[in-house]
Design a protein around this motif. Structure first.
Motif, PDB file in Angstrom:
ATOM      1  N   SER A 379       0.833  -1.205   0.000  1.00 54.69           N
ATOM      2  CA  SER A 379       0.000   0.000   0.000  1.00 54.69           C
ATOM      3  C   SER A 379       0.866   1.251   0.000  1.00 54.69           C
ATOM      4  N   ASN A 380       1.918   1.280   0.823  1.00 53.88           N
ATOM      5  CA  ASN A 380       2.826   2.424   0.822  1.00 53.88           C
ATOM      6  C   ASN A 380       3.527   2.569  -0.524  1.00 53.88           C
ATOM      7  N   ALA A 381       3.926   1.408  -1.103  1.00 52.32           N
ATOM      8  CA  ALA A 381       4.598   1.462  -2.407  1.00 52.32           C
ATOM      9  C   ALA A 381       3.682   2.089  -3.464  1.00 52.32           C
ATOM     10  N   ILE A 382       2.393   1.744  -3.430  1.00 51.48           N
ATOM     11  CA  ILE A 382       1.438   2.328  -4.378  1.00 51.48           C
ATOM     12  C   ILE A 382       1.319   3.837  -4.156  1.00 51.48           C
ATOM     13  N   LYS A 383       1.284   4.264  -2.883  1.00 51.78           N
ATOM     14  CA  LYS A 383       1.131   5.686  -2.588  1.00 51.78           C
ATOM     15  C   LYS A 383       2.312   6.511  -3.093  1.00 51.78           C
ATOM     16  N   PHE A 384       3.524   5.947  -2.971  1.00 50.34           N
ATOM     17  CA  PHE A 384       4.716   6.717  -3.293  1.00 50.34           C
ATOM     18  C   PHE A 384       5.257   6.437  -4.693  1.00 50.34           C
ATOM     19  N   THR A 385       4.586   5.574  -5.432  1.00 52.67           N
ATOM     20  CA  THR A 385       5.004   5.306  -6.815  1.00 52.67           C
ATOM     21  C   THR A 385       4.173   6.171  -7.764  1.00 52.67           C
ATOM     22  N   GLY A 389       4.060   3.536 -12.944  1.00 54.58           N
ATOM     23  CA  GLY A 389       5.203   2.839 -12.352  1.00 54.58           C
ATOM     24  C   GLY A 389       4.969   1.341 -12.208  1.00 54.58           C
ATOM     25  N   LYS A 390       5.872   0.701 -11.489  1.00 53.18           N
ATOM     26  CA  LYS A 390       5.820  -0.750 -11.350  1.00 53.18           C
ATOM     27  C   LYS A 390       6.211  -1.136  -9.922  1.00 53.18           C
ATOM     28  N   ILE A 391       5.493  -2.160  -9.370  1.00 50.96           N
ATOM     29  CA  ILE A 391       5.803  -2.725  -8.048  1.00 50.96           C
ATOM     30  C   ILE A 391       5.994  -4.222  -8.211  1.00 50.96           C
ATOM     31  N   THR A 392       7.165  -4.724  -7.725  1.00 50.29           N
ATOM     32  CA  THR A 392       7.517  -6.124  -7.932  1.00 50.29           C
ATOM     33  C   THR A 392       7.785  -6.788  -6.580  1.00 50.29           C
ATOM     34  N   ALA A 393       7.279  -8.008  -6.396  1.00 55.51           N
ATOM     35  CA  ALA A 393       7.545  -8.819  -5.188  1.00 55.51           C
ATOM     36  C   ALA A 393       8.438  -9.983  -5.580  1.00 55.51           C
ATOM     37  N   ASP A 408       9.685  -0.900  -5.645  1.00 52.19           N
ATOM     38  CA  ASP A 408       8.875   0.043  -6.432  1.00 52.19           C
ATOM     39  C   ASP A 408       9.792   0.924  -7.272  1.00 52.19           C
ATOM     40  N   THR A 409       9.174   1.642  -8.223  1.00 55.27           N
ATOM     41  CA  THR A 409       9.923   2.544  -9.122  1.00 55.27           C
ATOM     42  C   THR A 409       9.589   3.990  -8.790  1.00 55.27           C
ATOM     43  N   GLU A 460      16.344  -0.381   1.278  1.00 53.28           N
ATOM     44  CA  GLU A 460      17.408  -0.002   0.350  1.00 53.28           C
ATOM     45  C   GLU A 460      16.794   0.955  -0.649  1.00 53.28           C
ATOM     46  N   SER A 461      17.342   2.157  -0.724  1.00 52.47           N
ATOM     47  CA  SER A 461      16.733   3.161  -1.592  1.00 52.47           C
ATOM     48  C   SER A 461      17.778   4.173  -2.044  1.00 52.47           C
ATOM     49  N   GLU A 462      17.516   4.746  -3.192  1.00 48.84           N
ATOM     50  CA  GLU A 462      18.358   5.813  -3.722  1.00 48.84           C
ATOM     51  C   GLU A 462      17.440   6.809  -4.412  1.00 48.84           C
ATOM     52  N   GLN A 463      17.654   8.059  -4.106  1.00 44.24           N
ATOM     53  CA  GLN A 463      16.761   9.078  -4.662  1.00 44.24           C
ATOM     54  C   GLN A 463      16.767   9.028  -6.187  1.00 44.24           C
ATOM     55  N   GLY A 464      15.538   8.999  -6.743  1.00 44.93           N
ATOM     56  CA  GLY A 464      15.372   8.951  -8.194  1.00 44.93           C
ATOM     57  C   GLY A 464      15.410   7.555  -8.772  1.00 44.93           C
ATOM     58  N   LYS A 465      15.680   6.531  -7.932  1.00 44.32           N
ATOM     59  CA  LYS A 465      15.808   5.168  -8.457  1.00 44.32           C
ATOM     60  C   LYS A 465      14.884   4.171  -7.761  1.00 44.32           C
ATOM     61  N   GLY A 466      13.946   4.640  -6.986  1.00 44.66           N
ATOM     62  CA  GLY A 466      12.989   3.745  -6.362  1.00 44.66           C
ATOM     63  C   GLY A 466      13.458   3.222  -5.003  1.00 44.66           C
ATOM     64  N   THR A 467      12.607   2.373  -4.401  1.00 49.98           N
ATOM     65  CA  THR A 467      12.839   1.871  -3.050  1.00 49.98           C
ATOM     66  C   THR A 467      12.558   0.375  -2.996  1.00 49.98           C
ATOM     67  N   SER A 468      13.384  -0.342  -2.207  1.00 46.85           N
ATOM     68  CA  SER A 468      13.159  -1.776  -1.942  1.00 46.85           C
ATOM     69  C   SER A 468      12.965  -1.961  -0.442  1.00 46.85           C
ATOM     70  N   MET A 469      11.774  -2.413  -0.058  1.00 46.70           N
ATOM     71  CA  MET A 469      11.508  -2.772   1.339  1.00 46.70           C
ATOM     72  C   MET A 469      11.791  -4.271   1.476  1.00 46.70           C
ATOM     73  N   ILE A 470      12.743  -4.630   2.347  1.00 47.59           N
ATOM     74  CA  ILE A 470      13.233  -6.008   2.434  1.00 47.59           C
ATOM     75  C   ILE A 470      13.001  -6.521   3.860  1.00 47.59           C
ATOM     76  N   PHE A 471      12.453  -7.726   3.951  1.00 45.68           N
ATOM     77  CA  PHE A 471      12.309  -8.345   5.273  1.00 45.68           C
ATOM     78  C   PHE A 471      12.552  -9.849   5.153  1.00 45.68           C
ATOM     79  N   THR A 472      12.907 -10.461   6.268  1.00 41.57           N
ATOM     80  CA  THR A 472      13.209 -11.892   6.301  1.00 41.57           C
ATOM     81  C   THR A 472      12.216 -12.627   7.191  1.00 41.57           C
ATOM     82  N   LEU A 473      11.993 -13.893   6.875  1.00 42.45           N
ATOM     83  CA  LEU A 473      11.170 -14.776   7.691  1.00 42.45           C
ATOM     84  C   LEU A 473      11.800 -16.162   7.690  1.00 42.45           C
TER      85      LEU A 473
END
Length: 477
Positions: A379-385, A389-393, A408-409, A460-473
């Motif tokens: 949901s956050n990725a959709i708000k900020f994309t 754009g594109k959202i990939t899991a 996200d992009t 992991e994120s860089e301005q202008g290049k999108g964001t990756s939200m990463i978690f482990t289970l």
């Protein structure tokens, strides 16, 4: 015993050492006296038996020649030995052949002793008898029996008791001097240890160390106390840090609840105000105005619903121990469900949702918590994309755990924003919600749920290049 408990350890040590020394010296003295007296008695008996042997050797011819007068003369020589009370010579048939009694002494019957094969026998008190059998060329001629008393036995016992008493008294004096000296070596260290521990207790300075050299019990005790003091100091530091952290959490909670209270009132006030305006002017409003007001009411209701859902999820973190139910879950199916639920929002912005997680990836997690984690992140990725754009899991397996990425992009974020992402500033929380309709508290919920399921989360994120939200289970239980 109660009085002994209340005296100082110094006096206790002196009493114990004196009592031990007294008992030890007393036992040794008693044993010494008993052994000495028994030795004296045995020596006295041997001495009298030797005397009986001399009498028997001299009396042998008198028995051979039946010379009573000569035998009596031999016995009369015993007058020179005052310890001899009675003496008798018996022939081989046991009849009296000659006898002697000390002046003032009553006759003593020896006839019944002839039938008993005795060498020596103690009588009542200090008296005893000895018997010597007389032989000539292996022929039994008769017996010599002497009745005697232990000469000066009482005086000897008295003297030995005096010696033992002197030794006992001297031993106690020496033990007292030694115990006073030794107890100082021990009690001074103990008293110093007590004093130091009392100072530490009164001052609360647990960084102080108690130093005692050596390998004895006091040195071992001091090192154990030092170790305990170190643990107490460490525990105190941890408690101080925990208290500071709790104070910060309480302050954060109060500010957060204050902001949430304000944010909950905003959509409610909007709904109430719009509905009152609609109620008062319904007859005079055209269709376009009515539609605009209904859209505003729906939008405010949706915001309020999202906030309430976030609060419910946040509360689940606090009581997760009671409702936490991990199980084996196929991660790609949960992502598919979330994508289907949010597909309308994504389509409204022309955002493509791509699920690249393979079907055979399973994780060990609470299903409801995992659904909430993915729902918040996507949901956050959709708000900020931005639109189009594109959202990939995606997922990958690493060290017995699954690493899930929501990529996200969007516009990305600065390093400063990344550092504060999972600990949002309360003062800016309300503003961020107003700007992005609820962004901020959702990540607190995500972080709490991920950690509850033994995982980690980062960005992991860089301005202008999108964001990756990463978690482990974890993959397995």
């Amino acid at each position: 015993m109660e009085a002994f408990k209340n005296i100082s350890i110094r006096n206790k040590l002196i009493v114990i050492q004196l009592a031990t020394a007294f008992i030890a010296v007393l036992i040794c003295s008693v044993i010494f006296v008993i052994i000495t007296i028994n030795t004296f008695k045995e020596a006295e008996i041997k001495n009298k038996y030797s005397l009986a042997e001399i009498v028997g050797v001299n009396a042998a011819p008198t028995l051979l020649f039946d010379d009573n007068s000569a035998a009596n003369q031999i016995l009369e020589e015993l007058k020179s030995n005052p310890s001899i009370l009675n003496a008798i010579i018996l022939d081989k048939t046991g009849k009296e052949f000659a006898k002697y009694s000390k002046e003032g002494e009553e006759d003593f019957s020896f006839s019944n002793l002839d039938k008993k094969d005795i060498t020596a026998k103690r009588l009542i008190g200090n008296e005893f008898i000895v018997r010597y059998k007389i032989f000539h060329e292996k022929e039994f001629l008769g017996s010599v029996i002497l009745k005697s008393k232990m000469a000066d036995l009482n005086n000897i016992i008295y003297n030995y008791i005096k010696v033992a008493a002197f030794v006992l008294f001297t031993g106690l004096i020496v033990a007292l001097l030694i115990s006073v000296f030794l107890q100082r070596l021990l009690s001074n260290r103990l008293l110093s240890l007590v004093k130091k521990t009392k100072e530490i207790t009164e001052t609360g300075d647990y960084s102080s160390m108690i130093l005692f050299e050596g390998k004895d019990e006091i040195a071992v005790l001091s090192r154990a106390i030092n170790k305990m003091l170190g643990q107490i100091e460490k525990t105190q530091d941890n408690l101080k840090e925990a208290n500071i952290h709790l104070e910060e959490l309480n302050l954060h909670k109060e500010k957060t609840l204050s902001v949430l209270s304000h944010d909950l009132r905003s959509p409610l006030n909007s709904i109430i105000g719009t509905s009152e305006l609609l109620k008062a002017n319904f007859d005079n409003m055209n269709r376009a105005d009515l539609q605009q007001m209904l859209i505003l009411i729906h939008k405010s209701s949706k915001r309020l619903s999202d906030m309430l859902n976030n609060l419910v999820e946040w509360a689940r973190i606090k009581f997760a121990s009671e409702i936490f139910s991990p199980e084996k879950i196929q991660i790609c199916m949960v992502v598919k469900d979330v994508f289907d639920m949010l597909s309308e929002n994504a389509l409204g912005k022309g955002i493509s949702l791509q699920n690249k997680i393979i079907e055979n990836v399973f994780v060990w997690a609470d299903g409801k918590m995992l659904h909430s984690i993915l729902q918040n992140l996507i949901s956050n990725a959709i708000k900020f994309t931005p639109e189009g754009g594109k959202i990939t899991a995606t997922s990958e397996t690493r060290n017995n755990e699954s690493v899930i990425r929501i990529i996200d992009t969007g516009h990305g974020m600065s390093k400063e924003a990344q550092e504060k992402l999972f600990t949002p500033q309360v003062d800016s929380l309300s503003a961020s919600r107003q700007e992005k309709e609820g962004a901020g508290i959702g990540l607190l919920i995500v972080k709490g749920f991920v950690e509850k399921n033994s995982g980690k989360i980062w960005v992991e994120s860089e301005q202008g290049k999108g964001t990756s939200m990463i978690f482990t289970l974890p993959l397995t239980h």
